[in-house]
Every structure is written in C-alpha cells, then in structure tokens.
Scaffold this active site. Structure first.
Site, PDB file in Angstrom:
ATOM      1  N   GLU A 268      -4.213  17.132  -3.966  1.00 27.06           N
ATOM      2  CA  GLU A 268      -4.668  17.212  -5.362  1.00 27.06           C
ATOM      3  C   GLU A 268      -4.402  15.885  -6.071  1.00 27.06           C
ATOM      4  OE1 GLU A 268      -7.005  19.359  -6.424  1.00 27.06           O
ATOM      5  OE2 GLU A 268      -5.649  21.027  -6.006  1.00 27.06           O
ATOM      6  N   HIS A 269      -5.406  15.446  -6.808  1.00 26.10           N
ATOM      7  CA  HIS A 269      -5.340  14.156  -7.514  1.00 26.10           C
ATOM      8  C   HIS A 269      -5.160  12.997  -6.528  1.00 26.10           C
ATOM      9  CE1 HIS A 269      -5.516  15.658 -11.633  1.00 26.10           C
ATOM     10  NE2 HIS A 269      -4.819  16.694 -11.178  1.00 26.10           N
TER      11      HIS A 269
ATOM     12  N   GLY B 168     -14.448  26.828 -15.763  1.00 24.84           N
ATOM     13  CA  GLY B 168     -13.173  26.467 -16.387  1.00 24.84           C
ATOM     14  C   GLY B 168     -11.944  26.927 -15.630  1.00 24.84           C
TER      15      GLY B 168
ATOM     16  N   LEU C 232     -12.586  25.559 -10.126  1.00 25.30           N
ATOM     17  CA  LEU C 232     -13.246  25.883  -8.862  1.00 25.30           C
ATOM     18  C   LEU C 232     -14.605  25.175  -8.731  1.00 25.30           C
ATOM     19  CD1 LEU C 232     -12.322  29.672  -8.653  1.00 25.30           C
ATOM     20  CD2 LEU C 232     -11.175  27.755  -7.562  1.00 25.30           C
TER      21      LEU C 232
ATOM     22  N   SER D 242     -19.099  22.828 -11.994  1.00 28.98           N
ATOM     23  CA  SER D 242     -20.014  21.722 -12.304  1.00 28.98           C
ATOM     24  C   SER D 242     -20.551  21.087 -11.024  1.00 28.98           C
ATOM     25  CB  SER D 242     -19.352  20.687 -13.210  1.00 28.98           C
ATOM     26  OG  SER D 242     -18.183  20.188 -12.624  1.00 28.98           O
TER      27      SER D 242
ATOM     28  N   ASP E  70     -14.977  17.354  -5.052  1.00 31.59           N
ATOM     29  CA  ASP E  70     -15.681  18.591  -5.405  1.00 31.59           C
ATOM     30  C   ASP E  70     -17.118  18.579  -4.899  1.00 31.59           C
ATOM     31  OD1 ASP E  70     -13.344  18.840  -6.752  1.00 31.59           O
ATOM     32  OD2 ASP E  70     -14.202  18.685  -8.755  1.00 31.59           O
TER      33      ASP E  70
HETATM   34  C1  GLA Z   1     -11.085  17.633 -10.392  1.00 30.63           C
HETATM   35  C2  GLA Z   1     -11.931  16.425  -9.981  1.00 30.63           C
HETATM   36  C3  GLA Z   1     -11.694  16.075  -8.512  1.00 30.63           C
HETATM   37  C4  GLA Z   1     -10.209  15.937  -8.201  1.00 30.63           C
HETATM   38  C5  GLA Z   1      -9.429  17.139  -8.743  1.00 30.63           C
HETATM   39  C6  GLA Z   1      -7.938  16.960  -8.614  1.00 30.63           C
HETATM   40  O1  GLA Z   1     -11.516  18.779  -9.716  1.00 30.63           O
HETATM   41  O2  GLA Z   1     -13.295  16.684 -10.188  1.00 30.63           O
HETATM   42  O3  GLA Z   1     -12.393  14.887  -8.192  1.00 30.63           O
HETATM   43  O4  GLA Z   1      -9.703  14.729  -8.689  1.00 30.63           O
HETATM   44  O5  GLA Z   1      -9.713  17.388 -10.108  1.00 30.63           O
HETATM   45  O6  GLA Z   1      -7.563  16.919  -7.281  1.00 30.63           O
END
Ligand code: GLA
Length: 371
Positions: A27-28, A119, A122, A125, A169
C-alpha cells in the site's frame, strides 16, 4: 431505467465490463515505483455505449441517477460537473487521452451501471475508466492492449480527475481476476499472476467511515516520499531496500520512507511464501502471510499515518477473531475498507461475529466481499 429510456430509444452498440480491486499487500508503494499485490473483486462496472447523433457526448450514471452532456472540447455551460458528477471527468479524461494520441473518438452515449462500492477504497473510479476504455476500444476498433488501457486510465485520472494516483488500481482492473493475485512491479510493469493463498479466502469489510481528506492527505504523502527519495539520492524509494538508510531523514520523512521500504519488502516476502506453499505447511504459510498483513496495517497506522480510529478498531477485532490469518486497511486509507485473509468456508461466520462487535462501537460496518 436503461440505455433506451435515457437515450431516445436508441440501442447500445457495445457493452464492456471491468472489476474493482482489493489490494492484499503493497500500500502506497505504487507511486514509489514499488511492488503491489492486488486481486479483482466480484463487483464490476458495466458500460454500454452507442453513437450520439447530436454532436455531444452524453453520460448517464444509473447509480447516481445523473446525466452529464459534454461538447467536443469540454463541459458545456450548465453542466459543469459538481462533486457528485466527478464520474463524468473520468470518462471525459479517457476520451481526451485517446484524442491526444491521435485517435478520432466521435461523440457517443454512455450508460453506466456499477456494483463496485464507491468511496470504500475498492477502485470504483479505475473500474469505470477501464470499462469505458474497453468499450471505446471495441466501438472504434482501436489497436490498444490491456496494459495501455491501464496506462491511459491512469493518465485520465491524474490529468482530468486531478488525483495523483499510481498505476496499481488501473492495472488490477485491467489485468486481474478474482481467483488470482497480480504481483506487479510498478516501475517496469513486469507482473506475475499467482493463485490466491491456498486454503484461504478474502474478506472485505467497509468501516462505514467515508474517506475524508483522502485527496489532500494522499497528495501530501506522495510529496513527502518524493522529498525523501531526493534527500537519499535515489530515483524513487523503491531503490532503497535496507531500512536503516532512512534513519538519517528528518521526521516525518523518516517514518514515511520506512513504511514504503518495509512494505515493499513485505510484498516480496509474501510472494516467496505463496510460491513455496505446499500441502503439508499450508496453515503456517497462511499465518506468515497474515502476519505480513498485520505488520502492514501497523506501518500504515504508525509510520504512514493514513488510518483512522474506526479502521484501527475494525482491524483489531478482525485480527483477534479465530479463523482470521491477518487483516489491514486497504486502499489509500483515511476511511474506507479493510481486507482480511480468513480460513476458507469461515467467511460468513467470521463476518457476522466481527460486524456485531464493530457495530457496538457505534459504527455501521458492511460486508463487501466474502461470505
Ligand atoms: C489509491 C491509488 C493507488 C494507490 C493506493 C494506495 O488507491 O489510486 O494508486 O496509491 O491508493 O496504495
């Protein structure tokens, strides 16, 4: 409502689908050129598209019950998107990205129906962008592949919806399925499709807390990571593998970088675990995988500071429930959903117990996947 009732009895020419995603680990890390491990969720976004005969693009969202009409060069006066009709900017962004590449995209009518929760982190978008691009590819017979679809979708989101997102995503929505994890190197886009850990299922529960501050907090974290990389003299934090290197950074950059470095290492460890999982040791493999998820949550909470109290409560309840191997917040954080790895067949039982306890705290949790 359907396409015909909204668009003067015309029929759609094409239909396309794309799923939402849940990220198991990593994540991130994507905007730091790092590693991610998402899988698709069963919920999908469907778009139907047909040619428009008045020279305008028309988009209708069944879920929002909202229609937006757009001219060739942008939003028409009177139909500027409000916050709610942000959905139109994702579609408009996709069209613009394709036009800038030299494709002719004649005006069309587009009808959206989605079961991907909005929101919750998941990727509703990304599902909309990928479904839209798939539909346009089919309608205009464009020679673009699934990776390009993800890349164009990301550009649409960054340049037209103004979210400085990474590519996880869109790659997950374009390339993943619900039976596998997509291990992706976000720098090279090299990827491997791996089966979900044997003997386990995925449980996604929404905290019921909307993701406030997600936009500003997200962009701020991204800027902090870029600053940390610059001070350390690397292209991106992905290039740091030894966590002791971040110790010299000033706060909060030290904490932010520590999250990214340890999170990348956790994804690589998880891959090792899944690849060496065998019949005899599969429970201990699941436990190890789960521990990595738990450690990821602690790191997102303490070092990256993107959790909120409700998510911490929900994750804590999950982690203490028998049959749960590991749990953490998923997506950008600041609210939204949790993901847990749980014993196969136990999903419903676990979800019921967890939600009962969680809702006692005055929240309204919601089971989204599993059970
Ligand atoms: C959102 C962003 C992704 C990713 C996550 C965190 O979903 O769209 O690109 O950075 O946050 O992991």
């Amino acid at each position: 409502m359907n396409f015909q009732t909204i668009f003067n009895n015309k029929s759609p020419e094409v239909e396309a689908l794309a799923p939402g995603r849940v990220n198991l680990l990593g994540e991130h890390t994507d905007y730091n050129d790092g590693f991610v491990l998402p899988t698709a969720i069963p919920q999908k976004t469907a778009v139907q598209i047909g040619f428009s005969d008045d020279g305008l693009y028309h988009f209708y969202s069944e879920d929002l019950n909202e229609r937006v009409d757009i001219g060739e060069d942008g939003f028409r006066t009177g139909s500027m998107p409000t916050l709610q009709s942000q959905f139109a900017s994702y579609i408009f962004g996709c069209i613009q990205v394709l036009k800038q590449l030299g494709y002719t995209i004649l005006p069309f009518n587009l009808y959206i129906k989605s079961s991907v929760p909005m929101g919750s982190g998941l990727s509703s978008s990304a599902a909309l962008e990928v479904a839209t691009l798939r539909g346009i590819r089919q309608l205009f017979n464009l020679p673009i592949n699934d990776v390009e679809i993800a890349q164009f979708a990301q550009q649409a989101e960054i340049n037209y919806a103004h979210v400085q997102c990474g590519i996880m995503d869109q790659m997950a929505s374009s390339l993943a399925d619900t039976k596998h994890m997509l291990f992706l190197d976000t720098r090279t886009l090299e990827r491997r499709v791996l089966p979900l850990p044997r003997g386990a299922s995925i449980l996604v529960i929404d905290s019921g807390v909307p993701r406030t501050l997600a936009g500003s907090g997200y962009n701020q974290r991204r800027a902090e990571c870029e600053e940390a990389a610059q001070i350390l003299g690397v292209k991106a934090l992905r290039d740091v593998t030894d966590v002791s290197r971040v110790e010299t950074l000033p706060e909060p950059l030290r904490k932010r970088a520590r999250h990214v470095v340890t999170e990348n290492n956790r994804v690589l460890e998880a891959i090792q675990i899944v690849e060496t999982q065998d019949e005899t040791r599969h429970v201990s493999s699941l436990q190890k995988f789960g521990e990595l998820m738990n450690a990821s949550h602690a790191s997102l909470r303490d070092d990256y500071e993107v959790s909120v109290p409700a998510l911490d409560i929900l994750v804590d309840i999950l982690q203490k429930t028998p049959g749960v191997f590991g749990a953490r917040l998923t997506g950008a954080g600041f609210g939204g959903a949790t993901v847990a790895l749980v014993a196969q067949g136990e999903e419903s039982n676990i979800a019921t117990k967890v939600l009962e306890k969680y809702n006692n705290y005055g929240h309204t949790g919601n089971l989204l996947v599993g059970g």
